[in-house]
Design an enzyme around this catalytic site. Structure first.
Site, PDB file in Angstrom:
ATOM      1  N   GLY A   4       0.811  -1.213   0.000  1.00 43.95           N
ATOM      2  CA  GLY A   4       0.000   0.000   0.000  1.00 43.95           C
ATOM      3  C   GLY A   4       0.844   1.263   0.000  1.00 43.95           C
ATOM      4  O   GLY A   4       1.971   1.299  -0.509  1.00 43.95           O
ATOM      5  N   SER A   5       0.320   2.290   0.621  1.00 43.50           N
ATOM      6  CA  SER A   5       0.943   3.611   0.531  1.00 43.50           C
ATOM      7  C   SER A   5       2.274   3.740   1.263  1.00 43.50           C
ATOM      8  O   SER A   5       2.965   4.739   1.094  1.00 43.50           O
ATOM      9  CB  SER A   5      -0.030   4.675   1.046  1.00 43.50           C
ATOM     10  OG  SER A   5      -1.134   4.782   0.183  1.00 43.50           O
ATOM     11  N   THR A   6       2.647   2.745   2.091  1.00 43.77           N
ATOM     12  CA  THR A   6       3.983   2.830   2.693  1.00 43.77           C
ATOM     13  C   THR A   6       5.063   2.767   1.615  1.00 43.77           C
ATOM     14  O   THR A   6       6.168   3.277   1.806  1.00 43.77           O
ATOM     15  CB  THR A   6       4.224   1.687   3.706  1.00 43.77           C
ATOM     16  OG1 THR A   6       4.047   0.418   3.056  1.00 43.77           O
ATOM     17  CG2 THR A   6       3.258   1.802   4.875  1.00 43.77           C
ATOM     18  N   PHE A   7       4.749   2.163   0.463  1.00 40.89           N
ATOM     19  CA  PHE A   7       5.721   2.069  -0.627  1.00 40.89           C
ATOM     20  C   PHE A   7       5.991   3.424  -1.267  1.00 40.89           C
ATOM     21  O   PHE A   7       6.978   3.590  -1.997  1.00 40.89           O
ATOM     22  CB  PHE A   7       5.214   1.082  -1.692  1.00 40.89           C
ATOM     23  CG  PHE A   7       6.253   0.687  -2.706  1.00 40.89           C
ATOM     24  CD1 PHE A   7       7.208  -0.268  -2.416  1.00 40.89           C
ATOM     25  CD2 PHE A   7       6.263   1.268  -3.973  1.00 40.89           C
ATOM     26  CE1 PHE A   7       8.164  -0.643  -3.357  1.00 40.89           C
ATOM     27  CE2 PHE A   7       7.206   0.907  -4.918  1.00 40.89           C
ATOM     28  CZ  PHE A   7       8.169  -0.058  -4.612  1.00 40.89           C
ATOM     29  N   LYS A   8       5.132   4.409  -0.999  1.00 42.88           N
ATOM     30  CA  LYS A   8       5.314   5.737  -1.601  1.00 42.88           C
ATOM     31  C   LYS A   8       6.636   6.380  -1.194  1.00 42.88           C
ATOM     32  O   LYS A   8       7.165   7.223  -1.919  1.00 42.88           O
ATOM     33  CB  LYS A   8       4.136   6.648  -1.228  1.00 42.88           C
ATOM     34  CG  LYS A   8       2.830   6.240  -1.908  1.00 42.88           C
ATOM     35  CD  LYS A   8       1.640   7.038  -1.398  1.00 42.88           C
ATOM     36  CE  LYS A   8       0.345   6.578  -2.060  1.00 42.88           C
ATOM     37  NZ  LYS A   8      -0.849   7.266  -1.521  1.00 42.88           N
TER      38      LYS A   8
END
Length: 491
Positions: A218-222
């Site tokens: 999810g958005s932690t990969f951003k």
């Protein structure tokens, strides 16, 4: 001697010679294979004939050995606070074998390691009983308790990994639901039944979610997408508006992807603001501009696409090689075909907190003999300079702004600089049917400006009785990450 008797004598001589050759072959050539065969009960009897060495956390043993009267297996393994430490120790069972540290370092713990040969020989000469050595871990007991208790309090399936970014030491590794390895350490029917019941449960308590399960991050990969965009020159000013519209239309597709915050917070905003509010459109656009090869290259420098050994094996997180443009864009927000273990996202966070240098994670501080002599010591070992120091510090600034002014504010610690990023990951064949995963990653800095701890928290809320609107990394994961960071900072 007549001919028939001579033939019989020659035949008997050949049989005797064959018997001698076979006996020598079995005794010498096949000695090791037969002696160590799992079906050789003598091997099993010897393995449980003496107390085993211990696994050490914070200077104290979290394992032990207990006599088992009435069995030819004289001792069995016992575990202290078993469910909390099971993802670290694994199990050592008379019937089920061994896993994790109990398995990887079985030679040291049993006393049969080749490096203990001289000690074993002296014990034989002096008549002393064989003893095993100890495995001293890097685990911080307070951080481990904060990680485990945080997941238990949520009644969630999940995992937490905490690393020291400067060295790669694993400070905490929790997975829930868990199990007590003591309850099936013996060979009784009741213990065998208990193991079978654990293995049949749908919530998989025997699975180490921190190392052996992969999920869309999810958005932690951003944070990695931003680092790749800076490193490859796609972004030169994180405060400059990007022009990425919301909802964002995937390239070569009619699909439009929105955000969990009002459009006004995300439409055409800068990368820094996009990080602050976790704007999908900004990072979808960055991934599309980067392309799959550059984004995969950066991901691999952080450890993706290869197994990690700490020394327990962790499965490889995956950034696929063959992606079309829509799939590539989706990876920018941690979705699509992208998968990660909690350990891997802790490595990404730790690498950025350590000014771009990713250290190989390791779980064992020291292997020592029964006489407490050092056999082997763990030491910091760089994996990669994944991104430049300038890039890493720029991403740190954005993550710290996200804690101070954005979606990661529940990780704030008074008087401490904290950087963080929330994540909510859709999954399943129909993403609208499955409850999303919640993620949170963060690091904290000490008074010298160094980061002694980076944390990744993963929560699968499928068995939690909460509304879908309450499933978010900032709500479920941030408080756990904060407690773990505080535990390490107190030390």
């Amino acid at each position: 001697m007549n001919r028939p008797l001579r033939h019989i004598a020659v035949f008997c001589g050949i049989l005797t010679l064959a018997l001698l050759l076979r006996a020598n072959w079995v005794q010498f050539a096949q000695n090791d294979d037969l002696a160590n065969d799992k079906k050789n009960r003598r091997v099993q009897i010897e393995a449980f004939s003496h107390p085993r060495g211990d696994i050490i956390v914070g200077g104290k043993s979290i394992t032990g050995s207990k006599e088992t009267p009435g069995s030819d297996f004289k001792f069995k393994r016992v575990f202290k606070e078993g469910p909390m430490y099971a993802p670290v120790t694994g199990y050592f069972s008379q019937a089920q074998g061994s896993t994790f540290l109990e398995g990887v370092h079985n030679g040291i713990l049993s006393g049969n390691d080749d490096r203990l040969f001289i000690k074993r020989t002296l014990d034989m000469l002096t008549g002393e009983k064989q003893r095993g050595g100890d495995v001293v871990t890097t685990i911080d007991p307070k951080a481990q308790k904060a990680a485990y208790q945080g997941l238990v309090d949520l009644n969630a399936k999940g995992a937490v990994v905490a690393l020291d970014p400067r060295t790669g030491k694993v400070l905490a590794m929790a997975s829930t639901p868990s199990y007590d390895p003591s309850v099936f350490a013996g060979i009784s029917l009741a213990e065998g039944k208990k193991f079978k019941e654990l293995g049949a449960r749908k919530d998989k308590p025997l699975s180490n979610r921190a190392l052996r399960e992969i999920y869309p991050p999810g958005s932690t990969f951003k944070i990695l997408t931003a680092a790749a965009a800076l490193e490859h020159g796609v972004v030169t000013d994180v405060d400059k508006p990007t022009g990425a519209r919301t909802p964002y239309k995937l390239p070569l597709s009619s699909t439009r992807i929105g955000n969990d915050v009002p459009d006004a917070n995300c439409d055409k905003v800068s990368v820094k603001t996009g990080m602050q509010w976790s704007c999908n459109n900004v990072f979808l656009d960055l991934a599309d501009k980067l392309g799959k090869d550059k984004l995969r290259e950066t991901a691999e420098k952080f450890g993706f696409n290869e197994e990690q050994f700490i020394p327990v094996r962790a499965v490889a997180s995956s950034y696929p090689e063959k992606l079309d443009k829509p799939q590539t864009a989706l990876t920018g927000m941690g979705q699509g075909s992208l998968t990660s273990t909690p350990l891997q996202m802790a490595m990404v966070t730790a690498g950025l907190a350590n000014d771009g240098k990713v250290m190989k994670p390791y779980l064992v501080e020291e292997l020592r003999g029964p006489d407490l002599s050092t056999i082997e010591k763990g030491s910091p070992d760089p994996l990669n300079q994944a991104v430049s120091e300038k890039t890493a510090k720029t991403v740190q600034d954005m993550m710290e702004n996200t804690v101070e002014n954005g979606t990661a504010n529940k990780a704030k610690i008074d008087g401490v600089t904290v950087g963080g990023k929330t994540g909510t990951a859709q999954h399943g064949a129909d993403v609208n049917d499955e409850r999303p995963y919640a993620w949170f990653v963060s690091y904290a800095k000490n008074s010298e400006g160094e980061s002694p701890v980076a944390v990744a928290v993963f929560v699968d809320p499928s068995n939690m009785n909460i509304p879908r609107s309450e499933i978010a990394g900032g709500k479920l994961g941030a408080p756990i990450a904060k407690a773990v960071m505080e535990a390490v900072l107190e030390r």
